[in-house]
Design an enzyme around this catalytic site. Structure first.
Site, mmCIF file in Angstrom:
data_model
loop_
_atom_site.group_PDB
_atom_site.id
_atom_site.type_symbol
_atom_site.label_atom_id
_atom_site.label_comp_id
_atom_site.label_asym_id
_atom_site.label_seq_id
_atom_site.Cartn_x
_atom_site.Cartn_y
_atom_site.Cartn_z
ATOM 1 N N GLY A 1 0.778 -1.237 0.000
ATOM 2 C CA GLY A 1 0.000 0.000 0.000
ATOM 3 C C GLY A 1 0.810 1.287 0.000
ATOM 4 O O GLY A 1 0.351 2.300 0.532
ATOM 5 N N ASP B 1 -4.776 -3.442 -18.766
ATOM 6 C CA ASP B 1 -3.726 -2.425 -18.941
ATOM 7 C C ASP B 1 -3.801 -1.688 -20.285
ATOM 8 O O ASP B 1 -2.788 -1.154 -20.755
ATOM 9 C CB ASP B 1 -2.319 -3.038 -18.795
ATOM 10 C CG ASP B 1 -2.019 -3.496 -17.374
ATOM 11 O OD1 ASP B 1 -2.656 -2.993 -16.442
ATOM 12 O OD2 ASP B 1 -1.149 -4.365 -17.210
ATOM 13 N N ASN C 1 -6.000 3.063 -12.721
ATOM 14 C CA ASN C 1 -5.003 2.091 -12.271
ATOM 15 C C ASN C 1 -3.612 2.697 -12.416
ATOM 16 O O ASN C 1 -3.370 3.482 -13.331
ATOM 17 C CB ASN C 1 -5.099 0.837 -13.156
ATOM 18 C CG ASN C 1 -4.079 -0.227 -12.786
ATOM 19 O OD1 ASN C 1 -3.915 -0.576 -11.612
ATOM 20 N ND2 ASN C 1 -3.374 -0.745 -13.777
ATOM 21 N N HIS D 1 0.266 1.542 -13.095
ATOM 22 C CA HIS D 1 1.057 0.394 -13.559
ATOM 23 C C HIS D 1 2.527 0.814 -13.626
ATOM 24 O O HIS D 1 2.838 1.891 -14.141
ATOM 25 C CB HIS D 1 0.562 -0.069 -14.934
ATOM 26 C CG HIS D 1 1.293 -1.282 -15.407
ATOM 27 N ND1 HIS D 1 0.992 -2.554 -14.937
ATOM 28 C CD2 HIS D 1 2.342 -1.425 -16.253
ATOM 29 C CE1 HIS D 1 1.838 -3.419 -15.488
ATOM 30 N NE2 HIS D 1 2.654 -2.763 -16.292
ATOM 31 N N GLU E 1 5.498 6.817 -9.488
ATOM 32 C CA GLU E 1 4.181 6.378 -9.016
ATOM 33 C C GLU E 1 3.601 7.263 -7.923
ATOM 34 O O GLU E 1 2.434 7.670 -7.993
ATOM 35 C CB GLU E 1 4.248 4.938 -8.495
ATOM 36 C CG GLU E 1 4.641 3.939 -9.548
ATOM 37 C CD GLU E 1 4.545 2.500 -9.062
ATOM 38 O OE1 GLU E 1 3.558 2.140 -8.403
ATOM 39 O OE2 GLU E 1 5.462 1.721 -9.333
ATOM 40 N N ASN F 1 1.379 3.131 -2.549
ATOM 41 C CA ASN F 1 0.627 4.092 -3.373
ATOM 42 C C ASN F 1 -0.586 4.631 -2.620
ATOM 43 O O ASN F 1 -0.929 5.808 -2.751
ATOM 44 C CB ASN F 1 0.215 3.457 -4.703
ATOM 45 C CG ASN F 1 1.355 3.472 -5.697
ATOM 46 O OD1 ASN F 1 1.724 4.530 -6.201
ATOM 47 N ND2 ASN F 1 1.946 2.309 -5.946
HETATM 48 C C1 GAR Z 1 3.134 -0.835 -7.467
HETATM 49 O O1 GAR Z 1 4.400 -0.772 -8.051
HETATM 50 C C2 GAR Z 1 2.052 -0.801 -8.535
HETATM 51 O O2 GAR Z 1 2.368 0.047 -9.604
HETATM 52 C C3 GAR Z 1 2.037 -2.237 -8.968
HETATM 53 O O3 GAR Z 1 2.177 -2.966 -7.781
HETATM 54 C C4 GAR Z 1 2.895 -2.198 -6.817
HETATM 55 C C5 GAR Z 1 2.063 -2.109 -5.565
HETATM 56 O O4 GAR Z 1 2.770 -1.471 -4.542
HETATM 57 N N1 GAR Z 1 0.849 -2.557 -9.681
HETATM 58 C C6 GAR Z 1 0.804 -3.431 -10.697
HETATM 59 O O5 GAR Z 1 1.753 -4.065 -11.075
HETATM 60 C C7 GAR Z 1 -0.577 -3.580 -11.331
HETATM 61 N N2 GAR Z 1 -0.472 -4.240 -12.602
HETATM 62 P P1 GAR Z 1 2.037 -0.799 -3.298
HETATM 63 O O6 GAR Z 1 1.087 -1.852 -2.696
HETATM 64 O O7 GAR Z 1 3.169 -0.496 -2.368
HETATM 65 O O8 GAR Z 1 1.301 0.422 -3.771
#
Ligand code: GAR
Length: 215
Positions: A13, A152, A109, A111, A182, A15
């Site tokens: 989490g 995506d 989303n 990515h 991000e 993000n």
């Molecule tokens: C992040 O890097 C996000 O961009 C990626 O997973 C990670 C989650 O981190 N998402 C994907 O790959 C979706 N296809 P977080 O839980 O620390 O935010």
């Protein structure tokens, strides 16, 4: 009325934390994080929500026979919570069309690559960075996009690039992309949505100028 945001998570989490921090700094203009929904009951993201005083809900993937059943349960909850914007922030389950029908151009989303590279089914989390390094790209980055039925492939809202360094490991590249791309792009995109500044036509998203305040 501020737009009510639901953040869907599966893991650490970071993000979600970037969104919470942006909200605390007053940067989610006209937006309010109303709920966090997790596909993993023990996701640290739920703890982040609790610490921020945001209601958290768990929808364990294993309790639903199909992706469609999980999606239907999520949509019911989102409607009950009167959610305006759904943010997938590290949500690792592919959802079905019921969500995009209920929330057309209102699901976004993040990515961790420059779409259309290194994306699609099976390309998530650290795998994305492994693939980018294996391919030998010299830049990578992150993309925020609207979610459509094709994984995506929805209209792109924002992208940002970083350079790949010769000594990068997937973990190092992941961290650089999170820090420099991000955690900045996602709050920016959410703020733009909440201010009605994203116009979507086909694949093209136009960022509208800020509305001038009436004197
Ligand atoms: C992040 O890097 C996000 O961009 C990626 O997973 C990670 C989650 O981190 N998402 C994907 O790959 C979706 N296809 P977080 O839980 O620390 O935010």
């Amino acid at each position: 009325m501020p737009k009510r945001i639901a953040v869907l998570v599966s893991g650490g989490g970071t993000n979600l934390q970037a969104l919470i921090d942006a909200q605390d700094r007053g940067e989610l203009a006209n937006g309010e994080i109303a709920a966090v929904l997790s596909s993993t009951p023990n996701a640290y993201a739920l703890e982040r929500a609790r610490l921020a005083g945001i209601p958290g809900f768990s929808f364990p993937k294993s309790q639903y026979p199909t992706a469609q059943a999980l999606t239907a349960a999520l949509v019911d909850k989102l409607r009950e919570l009167r959610i305006d914007l759904v943010v997938l922030a590290g949500f690792m389950t592919i959802l079905t069309r019921e969500l995009f029908q209920a929330y057309e151009n209102a699901v976004i989303n993040i990515h961790p690559s420059l779409i259309p590279s290194f994306c699609g089914k099976g390309c998530y989390g650290l795998h994305v960075h492994e693939k980018a390094l294996e391919y030998g790209v010299k830049v990578s980055g992150a993309t925020v996009h609207f979610v459509t039925e094709e994984c995506d492939a929805g209209p792109i809202i924002l992208q940002k690039a970083v350079e790949v360094q010769p000594e990068d490991t997937p973990e190092i590249l992941q961290r650089r992309i999170m820090e420099q791309c991000e955690w900045k792009l996602l709050p920016q995109a959410v703020a733009l949505f909440c201010q009605d500044r994203l116009a979507v036509e086909g694949r093209i998203v136009t960022i509208l100028p800020p509305k001038t305040q009436a004197m």
